[in-house]
Design an enzyme around this catalytic site. Sequence first.
Site, short mmCIF file in Angstrom:
data_model
loop_
_atom_site.label_atom_id
_atom_site.label_comp_id
_atom_site.label_asym_id
_atom_site.label_seq_id
_atom_site.Cartn_x
_atom_site.Cartn_y
_atom_site.Cartn_z
N ARG A 1 0.80 -1.22 0.00
CA ARG A 1 0.00 0.00 0.00
C ARG A 1 0.84 1.27 0.00
O ARG A 1 1.88 1.34 0.66
CB ARG A 1 -0.93 -0.02 1.21
CG ARG A 1 -1.97 -1.13 1.12
CD ARG A 1 -2.65 -1.40 2.45
NE ARG A 1 -3.68 -2.41 2.29
CZ ARG A 1 -3.46 -3.73 2.39
NH1 ARG A 1 -2.23 -4.18 2.60
NH2 ARG A 1 -4.45 -4.58 2.23
N HIS B 1 -0.80 -2.64 -4.58
CA HIS B 1 -0.22 -3.51 -5.61
C HIS B 1 -0.21 -2.87 -7.00
O HIS B 1 -0.52 -3.53 -8.01
CB HIS B 1 -0.95 -4.85 -5.66
CG HIS B 1 -0.81 -5.68 -4.42
ND1 HIS B 1 0.28 -5.62 -3.58
CD2 HIS B 1 -1.65 -6.61 -3.87
CE1 HIS B 1 0.11 -6.47 -2.57
NE2 HIS B 1 -1.05 -7.07 -2.72
N HIS C 1 3.38 -13.04 -4.61
CA HIS C 1 2.18 -13.13 -3.79
C HIS C 1 1.65 -14.58 -3.74
O HIS C 1 0.43 -14.78 -3.71
CB HIS C 1 1.11 -12.20 -4.35
CG HIS C 1 0.14 -11.67 -3.34
ND1 HIS C 1 -0.77 -12.47 -2.67
CD2 HIS C 1 -0.05 -10.42 -2.86
CE1 HIS C 1 -1.49 -11.73 -1.86
NE2 HIS C 1 -1.08 -10.48 -1.95
N ASP D 1 -2.31 -9.36 8.59
CA ASP D 1 -2.01 -8.75 7.30
C ASP D 1 -1.10 -7.56 7.59
O ASP D 1 -1.46 -6.40 7.36
CB ASP D 1 -3.29 -8.32 6.56
CG ASP D 1 -3.01 -7.88 5.12
OD1 ASP D 1 -1.86 -8.07 4.66
OD2 ASP D 1 -3.91 -7.35 4.47
N GLU E 1 5.27 -12.29 1.93
CA GLU E 1 5.65 -11.42 0.81
C GLU E 1 6.85 -10.55 1.22
O GLU E 1 6.69 -9.58 1.96
CB GLU E 1 4.47 -10.54 0.42
CG GLU E 1 3.19 -11.30 0.14
CD GLU E 1 1.97 -10.40 0.26
OE1 GLU E 1 1.93 -9.38 -0.46
OE2 GLU E 1 1.10 -10.71 1.08
#
Length: 347
Positions: free
Chosen positions: A81, A106, A177, A250, A314
């Site tokens: 982000r 992304h 990803h 996340d 990631e």
Amino acid sequence: MAVKREFWGEAPSGAPIYVYHLTNQSGVEVCVLNYGCTIRNIFVPDKNGEKVDVVLGYDDYKEYFGNDCFLGATVGPTANRIANAKYSIDGKEFILPINDGPNNLHTDMNNGFHKRVWDAEEGENFVTFTLKADDGDLGFSGNREFKLTYTLTDDNALELHYHATSDAKTLINMTNHAYFNLAGQGSGSCLDHVMKMYTSHYTPVIDSAAIPTGEIASVEGTPFDFRVAKTIGKDINADNEQLKFVGGYDHNYAIDGADGSMKVFCEVTAPATGITMKCSTDLPGFQLYAGNFLKHPNGKGGKAYVPRDGFCLETQFYPNSINEAGFPDCVFGPDREYDTKTVYQFV
């Protein structure tokens, strides 16, 4: 060691899509696509010697034309982000697509690097994919050339080597990803996987938009502490504001002692198969995403994927690094080439 190329279909542009099969002497096989530089399969022998596909994906190549969950995709030129979908380099402002609330996520859902056909060159145990991007493409400066080499070694390590050059200063923060389920894709929840991290700090987020606050916080006493091995599911539903913001894990972790050398940052084991994945990188951070919003009815083998059927690790510069003075520098150009490596090794 061997690399085999297989025609699979045509991209919307009409360009051919190929699957590249990398195999080693231990029976590990990795299948990658020139479309999106995507990891489609990773077959690993389990504790009984049976091959298990440990990444989520699709049997129909056309599903990758959508792929809104980014299954197996190479995300670029920037992942994660960026606040308010804009950033500045040397006083010049760049505007990106607004595609995640007021922010950018992304790069671009429809035109990012995961939706492009890359050139490919095969070697004995590797495939190198190449993609060129012009100055101004998707809101980024510089005429750029990106390379990503997938190498499969005889000790069951899948190496991802990223390299990029640019004739102007530019923002680069790529990642892969892949959603992993070491019990096998389509086997259900990954919450019973046992995870251990070699990292003691993470970057909390402001709210549900998941933009970091700028703080690099200790995991001590929080559900984010994986320094002692525990299942992914043990604390994922804890009464914790950070978890509630984004529906579970996340978040970006700051790798201990990150100095540009390779560091082991995480190990994960699936009790059902006995497969362990050891992860290392030379990057300063990684995003643990527990598939909180994963959903697709047409996964491989006719399986429907639902939330928490896979997890992502990631590797990256921190989210919104470009706008946070205290975060690692992710600006590259004529005097600083982008060159980084991530390794997923299966035991």
